[in-house]
Design an enzyme around this catalytic site. Structure first.
Site, mmCIF file in Angstrom:
data_model
loop_
_atom_site.group_PDB
_atom_site.id
_atom_site.type_symbol
_atom_site.label_atom_id
_atom_site.label_comp_id
_atom_site.label_asym_id
_atom_site.label_seq_id
_atom_site.Cartn_x
_atom_site.Cartn_y
_atom_site.Cartn_z
ATOM 1 N N ASN A 19 46.268 9.598 -19.082
ATOM 2 C CA ASN A 19 45.791 10.717 -19.898
ATOM 3 C C ASN A 19 45.464 11.878 -18.953
ATOM 4 O O ASN A 19 44.735 11.702 -17.988
ATOM 5 C CB ASN A 19 44.550 10.250 -20.671
ATOM 6 C CG ASN A 19 43.957 11.324 -21.559
ATOM 7 O OD1 ASN A 19 43.341 12.276 -21.078
ATOM 8 N ND2 ASN A 19 44.106 11.174 -22.860
ATOM 9 N N CYS A 46 41.006 20.400 -24.492
ATOM 10 C CA CYS A 46 40.304 20.972 -23.339
ATOM 11 C C CYS A 46 40.257 22.488 -23.473
ATOM 12 O O CYS A 46 41.189 23.096 -24.007
ATOM 13 C CB CYS A 46 41.045 20.639 -22.052
ATOM 14 S SG CYS A 46 41.295 18.897 -21.827
ATOM 15 N N THR A 78 37.795 13.229 -30.404
ATOM 16 C CA THR A 78 36.471 13.261 -31.046
ATOM 17 C C THR A 78 36.257 14.550 -31.850
ATOM 18 O O THR A 78 36.863 15.584 -31.569
ATOM 19 C CB THR A 78 35.371 13.147 -29.981
ATOM 20 O OG1 THR A 78 35.594 14.138 -28.991
ATOM 21 C CG2 THR A 78 35.376 11.788 -29.324
#
Ligand SMILES: Cc1cc2nc3c(=O)[nH]c(=O)nc-3n(C[C@H](O)[C@H](O)[C@H](O)COP(=O)(O)O)c2cc1C
Length: 305
Positions: free
Chosen positions: A103, A134, A197
């Protein structure tokens, strides 16, 4: 029974897993930590901790908070960095039967490209999973994955830099995940993992301050399962590449729900913190279900709902 899952049908070498049970990035370390606890070689694939160009210490403590049916984390991508991963972890993985997927995370499109380039051809690495949750520092910190254009740009850059199968991990923190999914598929992803998430926070009322050192964090665990399932269902309906379901999977029936919603494989995340053996339990439960229901091929269940 045939539990095999092909995650990269458009890729020349493909990415064929013996079974659909994978581990979710950031919840299973580098796999090595768990190899003492159970036979991890039985899993479909291991996705390692999110890796950046430089080593990172992560966010200030506290970085974890328990919530109703889940948890918040703000680890902040603490990791050893790509060079140490290639030197110390990949040689171990090269001797494993279970495929390991790395990842990767960056702050610019160029970061992702350089990470993909460094990993290309490294023995022990079977594919990349691109974390696009990100902050894009050149776009004021908005997550790459919240916007179809920036998500596609990262995907295309990684695709160009590597001959490995490319999985792109989608964020749920966007207004229409199907638009991002379509753009990423169009840009050359071999498969999509979802979901990462959900943004969340908690407040310590005694201190009158946010509970997490980083103020906000990512919500995971059973609390997010219905959201993740909904997104997998929606995305699987619009793309023609495999979808990997993730979010709150704790039992075999959770995993089967994702498969019936359209996932070709699944990832176990937070559940491994309460029971490290969860991925294997989920695999055995899927096998039992198939036996009981007289199903020979797992692929017969994909998207059946
Ligand atoms: C402690 C922790 C660390 C995580 N680190 C990463 C990471 O480095 N890269 C990534 O793409 N996802 C990361 N995730 C997200 C998980 O891989 C997964 O997408 C998410 O937790 C939802 O699945 P779950 O509810 O089964 O945990 C992390 C999650 C947790 C709880």
């Amino acid at each position: 029974m045939n539990l095999a899952a092909q995650l990269a049908p458009r890729h020349p070498q493909g990415l064929l897993l013996n079974n659909p049970v994978m581990t979710a990035s950031g919840t299973f370390g580098y796999g090595t930590e768990y190899s003492q606890m159970f036979d991890i070689q039985k899993l479909g694939a291991i996705v390692c901790k999110g890796t950046t160009l430089e080593p990172r210490d992560g966010n200030p403590q506290p970085r974890l908070a328990e919530t109703a049916s889940g948890m918040l984390n703000s680890i902040g991508l603490e990791n050893i960095g790509i060079d140490a991963l290639i030197k110390e972890k990949a040689p171990i993985w090269a001797g494993w039967q279970v495929p390991v997927i790395v990842n990767i995370a960056g702050e610019t499109v160029d970061d992702y490209s350089r990470l993909a380039d460094k990993l290309d051809g490294v023995a022990g690495i079977s594919g990349l999973e691109v974390n696009i949750s990100c902050p894009n520092i050149k776009a004021g910190g908005a997550e790459f994955g919240t916007n179809p254009d920036s998500a596609a740009e990262v995907t295309a850059a990684v695709r160009k830099a590597t001959s490995l199968p490319v999985l792109v991990k989608l964020t749920p923190n966007t207004s229409d995940i199907t638009k991002v999914a379509s753009a990423v598929a169009e840009a050359g992803a071999d498969a999509l993992s979802l979901i990462n998430t959900l943004n969340g926070m908690a407040i310590d009322i005694t201190r009158r301050r946010p509970l997490l050192g980083n103020v906000t964090g990512g919500l995971s665990g059973p609390a997010i399962k219905p959201v993740a399932l909904y997104m997998v269902y929606k995305v699987a309906g619009v793309v023609d590449i495999p979808v990997i379901g993730c979010g709150g999977i704790t039992t075999a029936s959770d995993a089967l729900e994702f498969i019936m919603a359209g996932a070709s494989a699944i990832q176990v995340g937070t559940a491994s913190f309460t029971n490290p053996r969860t991925p294997l339990d989920v695999l055995e439960g899927i096998e039992q279900f198939m036996k009981k229901e007289g199903i020979d091929k797992l692929t017969d269940l994909i998207g059946i709902a």
